[in-house]
Scaffold this active site. Structure first.
Site, PDB file in Angstrom:
ATOM      1  N   LYS A  55      -5.973  -4.268  -8.123  1.00 38.47           N
ATOM      2  CA  LYS A  55      -7.346  -4.379  -7.617  1.00 38.47           C
ATOM      3  C   LYS A  55      -7.547  -3.590  -6.325  1.00 38.47           C
ATOM      4  CE  LYS A  55      -8.453  -9.134  -9.044  1.00 38.47           C
ATOM      5  NZ  LYS A  55      -8.756 -10.457  -8.437  1.00 38.47           N
ATOM      6  N   GLY A  56      -6.523  -3.641  -5.459  1.00 39.03           N
ATOM      7  CA  GLY A  56      -6.651  -2.951  -4.171  1.00 39.03           C
ATOM      8  C   GLY A  56      -7.720  -3.572  -3.283  1.00 39.03           C
TER       9      GLY A  56
ATOM     10  N   GLY B 284       0.804  -1.221   0.000  1.00 42.70           N
ATOM     11  CA  GLY B 284       0.000   0.000   0.000  1.00 42.70           C
ATOM     12  C   GLY B 284       0.838   1.273   0.000  1.00 42.70           C
TER      13      GLY B 284
ATOM     14  N   HIS C  41      11.744   1.403   1.989  1.00 43.30           N
ATOM     15  CA  HIS C  41      11.364   0.012   2.274  1.00 43.30           C
ATOM     16  C   HIS C  41      12.350  -0.631   3.261  1.00 43.30           C
ATOM     17  CE1 HIS C  41       8.258  -0.049  -0.709  1.00 43.30           C
ATOM     18  NE2 HIS C  41       9.038  -0.059  -1.759  1.00 43.30           N
TER      19      HIS C  41
ATOM     20  N   THR D 269       1.958   3.132  -2.475  1.00 45.00           N
ATOM     21  CA  THR D 269       1.464   4.169  -3.401  1.00 45.00           C
ATOM     22  C   THR D 269       0.247   4.879  -2.796  1.00 45.00           C
ATOM     23  OG1 THR D 269       2.083   2.585  -5.126  1.00 45.00           O
ATOM     24  CG2 THR D 269       0.843   4.526  -5.828  1.00 45.00           C
TER      25      THR D 269
ATOM     26  N   SER E  58       0.019  -9.788  -4.624  1.00 42.15           N
ATOM     27  CA  SER E  58       0.262  -8.510  -5.285  1.00 42.15           C
ATOM     28  C   SER E  58       1.682  -8.474  -5.870  1.00 42.15           C
ATOM     29  CB  SER E  58       0.066  -7.373  -4.277  1.00 42.15           C
ATOM     30  OG  SER E  58       0.194  -6.134  -4.892  1.00 42.15           O
TER      31      SER E  58
HETATM   32  P1  A3P Z   1      -3.096  -5.376  -5.401  1.00 45.40           P
HETATM   33  O1  A3P Z   1      -2.013  -5.883  -6.285  1.00 45.40           O
HETATM   34  O2  A3P Z   1      -3.549  -6.374  -4.393  1.00 45.40           O
HETATM   35  O3  A3P Z   1      -4.242  -4.789  -6.150  1.00 45.40           O
HETATM   36  P2  A3P Z   1       2.468  -0.761  -3.344  1.00 45.40           P
HETATM   37  O4  A3P Z   1       1.945   0.599  -3.617  1.00 45.40           O
HETATM   38  O5  A3P Z   1       3.140  -0.893  -2.013  1.00 45.40           O
HETATM   39  O6  A3P Z   1       3.281  -1.247  -4.482  1.00 45.40           O
HETATM   40  O7  A3P Z   1       1.187  -1.717  -3.195  1.00 45.40           O
HETATM   41  C1  A3P Z   1       0.451  -2.052  -4.345  1.00 45.40           C
HETATM   42  C2  A3P Z   1      -0.889  -2.577  -3.909  1.00 45.40           C
HETATM   43  O8  A3P Z   1      -1.691  -1.488  -3.426  1.00 45.40           O
HETATM   44  C3  A3P Z   1      -1.650  -3.157  -5.098  1.00 45.40           C
HETATM   45  O9  A3P Z   1      -2.495  -4.169  -4.542  1.00 45.40           O
HETATM   46  C4  A3P Z   1      -2.433  -1.968  -5.577  1.00 45.40           C
HETATM   47  O10 A3P Z   1      -3.537  -2.275  -6.393  1.00 45.40           O
HETATM   48  C5  A3P Z   1      -2.850  -1.355  -4.246  1.00 45.40           C
HETATM   49  N1  A3P Z   1      -3.189   0.068  -4.344  1.00 45.40           N
HETATM   50  C6  A3P Z   1      -2.615   1.021  -5.126  1.00 45.40           C
HETATM   51  N2  A3P Z   1      -3.226   2.194  -4.943  1.00 45.40           N
HETATM   52  C7  A3P Z   1      -4.203   1.997  -4.030  1.00 45.40           C
HETATM   53  C8  A3P Z   1      -5.187   2.846  -3.448  1.00 45.40           C
HETATM   54  N3  A3P Z   1      -5.275   4.113  -3.786  1.00 45.40           N
HETATM   55  N4  A3P Z   1      -6.037   2.296  -2.547  1.00 45.40           N
HETATM   56  C9  A3P Z   1      -5.948   0.997  -2.188  1.00 45.40           C
HETATM   57  N5  A3P Z   1      -5.035   0.135  -2.717  1.00 45.40           N
HETATM   58  C10 A3P Z   1      -4.177   0.640  -3.631  1.00 45.40           C
END
Ligand code: A3P
Length: 285
Positions: free
Chosen positions: A253-254, A40, A95, A42, A125
């Protein structure tokens, strides 16, 4: 990957991590987002940026034209001279596990926000995300390859992992030092965004006023930073974060519990020791 200071480090970020550890000097007013990849980051970057820059939430807000990773730089991926140019109050992300953060972060009054996520959803993910880099156009993702990745991830061999050690490092610090580390779970933020945002803004020193609450500013921020809204922005449809990373892959998908659509019960079982260790430490996610 290299095993360095007790965590796994991807070769292409190794130099960046050493440079961050050697050169970074935290300011008391800095805010640092810490997370494992795919938990999460991003989303939290967009929320932290918007909470601290909320004078104008209209179409002119920077999130409409810039990806959250352009607005909040990753300390382990950027050169010291680029970092040095960021004006105060500064917002950064990393990270790197708590134990390997530079001393100035631990000794200064800078604040840390940590986000964690269920290890199974994080793995699923990561699997989708890293497929873009690992698999050539001719090779199709297959179950055998997924088993191999899963075996490694569940045993702790994952970027910046072991996953459980990373979470527990920040979790313990948040208990001992709650003014310093604010600990968030992706799942909790999904189910109760409003309550979490109010607490988060207070922790950051940017509390919402009564007028802002009455004007629905909290909900406006939640909507602006939602995956649905970010996905629809042109910069996130067609832009690139790095020459080899398309922004669109950051938004899949989130959802909470999506692992059930990809992992068999026996695959999920491989995560039990990791989940047990987290539970024993008093952590339930
Ligand atoms: P999924 O692959 O399960 O959909 P990171 O940003 O640490 O790389 O994490 C990516 C994960 O956060 C992905 O999960 C992504 O779809 C989800 N994500 C990105 N933006 C988001 C948002 N605004 N709200 C909720 N989840 C989000």
């Amino acid at each position: 990957m290299h095993f360095y200071q007790g965590f796994w480090c991807l070769t292409f970020v190794f130099q960046g991590i050493i440079s961050f550890q050697t050169h970074f000097e935290a300011h008391d007013t800095d805010i640092l987002l810490a997370s494992l990849p795919k938990t999460g980051t991003t989303w939290l970057k967009s929320l932290l940026y918007t909470i601290t820059n909320r004078e104008n939430l209209s179409k002119n807000h920077p999130l409409h034209t810039k990806n959250p990773h352009e607005l909040v730089l990753q300390l382990d991926l950027n050169e010291p001279d680029v970092i040095a140019q960021v004006p105060s109050p500064r917002l950064f992300a990393t990270h790197v596990p708590y134990s390997s953060l530079p001393d100035s972060i631990k000794t200064s009054n800078c604040r840390i926000v940590y986000v964690c996520r269920n290890p199974l959803d994080t793995f699923v993910s990561s699997w989708h995300y890293f497929l873009q880099f690992e698999i050539s156009k001719e090779t199709k993702p297959n179950e055998e390859l997924m088993e191999e990745y899963l075996g490694k991830y569940s045993k702790g061999v994952s970027p910046y992992g072991p996953h459980d050690d990373h979470v527990l490092g920040y979790w313990k610090e948040s208990i001992q030092n709650p003014e310093k580390v604010f600990f968030l779970e992706y799942e909790g933020l999904k189910t109760e965004p409003h309550a979490h945002l109010i607490r988060l803004a207070e922790f950051l020193g940017f509390p919402f006023s009564k007028d802002e609450e009455n004007d629905n500013v909290v909900d406006e921020i939640i909507d602006l930073c939602s995956i649905k809204s970010l996905k629809e922005m042109e910069v996130n449809k067609s832009g690139k974060w790095f020459p080899w990373v398309e922004n669109k892959y950051l938004f899949r998908k989130g959802e909470v519990g999506d692992w059930i659509n990809y992992l068999t019960p026996s695959m999920a079982k491989q995560f039990h020791p990791m989940q047990e260790k987290l539970k024993k430490a008093g952590f339930s996610s």
